[in-house]
Enzyme design. Structure first.
Site, PDB file in Angstrom:
ATOM      1  N   THR A   1       0.968  -1.164  -0.095  1.00  0.00           N
ATOM      2  CA  THR A   1       0.125   0.120   0.105  1.00  0.00           C
ATOM      3  C   THR A   1       0.889   1.266  -0.043  1.00  0.00           C
ATOM      4  O   THR A   1       1.838   1.318   0.943  1.00  0.00           O
ATOM      5  CB  THR A   1      -0.934   0.009   1.140  1.00  0.00           C
ATOM      6  N   HIS A   2       0.482   2.141  -0.645  1.00  0.00           N
ATOM      7  CA  HIS A   2       1.387   3.490  -1.058  1.00  0.00           C
ATOM      8  C   HIS A   2       0.519   4.693  -0.969  1.00  0.00           C
ATOM      9  O   HIS A   2      -0.633   4.748  -1.303  1.00  0.00           O
ATOM     10  CB  HIS A   2       2.055   3.039  -2.330  1.00  0.00           C
TER      11      HIS A   2
ATOM     12  N   ASP B   1       7.153   0.783  -6.306  1.00  0.00           N
ATOM     13  CA  ASP B   1       6.014   1.118  -6.729  1.00  0.00           C
ATOM     14  C   ASP B   1       5.362   1.436  -7.953  1.00  0.00           C
ATOM     15  O   ASP B   1       4.664   1.996  -8.567  1.00  0.00           O
ATOM     16  CB  ASP B   1       5.982   2.594  -6.043  1.00  0.00           C
TER      17      ASP B   1
HETATM   18  C1  GRF Z   1       1.304   3.893   4.933  1.00  0.00           C
HETATM   19  O1  GRF Z   1       0.774   5.318   4.498  1.00  0.00           O
HETATM   20  C2  GRF Z   1       1.869   3.201   3.869  1.00  0.00           C
HETATM   21  O2  GRF Z   1       1.398   3.507   2.699  1.00  0.00           O
HETATM   22  C3  GRF Z   1       3.365   3.694   3.849  1.00  0.00           C
HETATM   23  O3  GRF Z   1       3.552   3.794   5.227  1.00  0.00           O
HETATM   24  C4  GRF Z   1       2.462   3.945   5.970  1.00  0.00           C
HETATM   25  C5  GRF Z   1       2.585   2.750   7.121  1.00  0.00           C
HETATM   26  O4  GRF Z   1       1.772   3.284   8.193  1.00  0.00           O
HETATM   27  N1  GRF Z   1       4.239   3.255   2.875  1.00  0.00           N
HETATM   28  P1  GRF Z   1       1.723   2.493   9.484  1.00  0.00           P
HETATM   29  O5  GRF Z   1       2.933   2.468  10.219  1.00  0.00           O
HETATM   30  O6  GRF Z   1       1.224   1.049   9.274  1.00  0.00           O
HETATM   31  O7  GRF Z   1       1.068   3.263  10.583  1.00  0.00           O
END
Ligand code: GRF
Length: 193
Positions: free
Chosen positions: A99-100, A136
């Site tokens: 997820t990005h 990505d």
């Molecule tokens: C998310 O926004 C993900 O897309 C990015 O890092 C964040 C992770 O959040 N690459 P968390 O550590 O799970 O709160």
């Protein structure tokens, strides 16, 4: 799951009832604590070298070795801070999701939220995609728009994006796993996993 950060997306996957069995981290972080508190297996493959001489393939091999005993079908990355190489992607082709926090292909890389703000776009968002060797890139499975609001800084905007990711990622991971179970000759085993 592979994580390096605060682990709120891991929490969302767990709250959604997804069968997470192991969490691998590349550094000590809150995600590790979340995993341990949930009674999950935790693998710490600590990255000690952040310099130009970092041996990415060797590190990727260590990640594969740590995960192998868990016999995983699908891997979900959420904020994993190390780009992994061929040894990793070759071991799980087409089975790694990410997820990005942008609408890919816009704003790839680690500073997606800051770059969206700096570009002055009216909206950004998030993307769930199959992770490949190129960072990505890889087939997009789901995307959602998040508006940039007046007064947003990177922290505020990222938090609103993550609120969407916490809904979109579990739903997309679930659909992906169900698709595998239905189309794979090992579907019976996957359904049980
Ligand atoms: C998310 O926004 C993900 O897309 C990015 O890092 C964040 C992770 O959040 N690459 P968390 O550590 O799970 O709160």
């Amino acid at each position: 799951m592979l994580a390096s950060g605060t682990g709120t997306i891991l929490e969302a996957l767990l709250e959604a009832g997804l069968p997470v069995t192991v969490v691998l981290v590349d550094r000590r972080c809150r995600a590790e604590e979340v995993a341990a508190a949930a009674g999950l297996a935790v693998e710490v493959v600590e990255r000690t070298d952040f310099g130009a001489g970092f041996d990415r393939e060797r590190y990727s091999g260590e990640v594969v070795a740590a995960l192998a005993p868990h016999r995983l079908d699908v891997l979900a990355m959420a904020g994993f801070g190390t780009v992994l190489g061929e040894a990793f992607h070759g071991a799980y082709p087409g089975r790694v999701l990410n997820t990005h926090p942008s609408r890919l292909p816009a704003f790839k890389g680690w500073h997606a939220v800051e770059e969206a703000l700096a570009a002055g776009v009216a909206e950004t968002g998030c993307t769930v995609h199959v992770a490949t060797l190129e960072v990505d890139e890889g087939p997009i499975l789901a995307q959602e728009v998040v508006p940039v609001l007046a007064g947003d800084d990177a922290a505020r905007l990222h938090e609103r994006i993550k609120a969407v990711e916490r809904r979109l990622y579990p739903a997309t991971v679930r659909a992906f796993c169900e698709g595998l179970g239905a189309s794979d000759e090992h579907g019976e085993r996957r359904a049980r996993a």
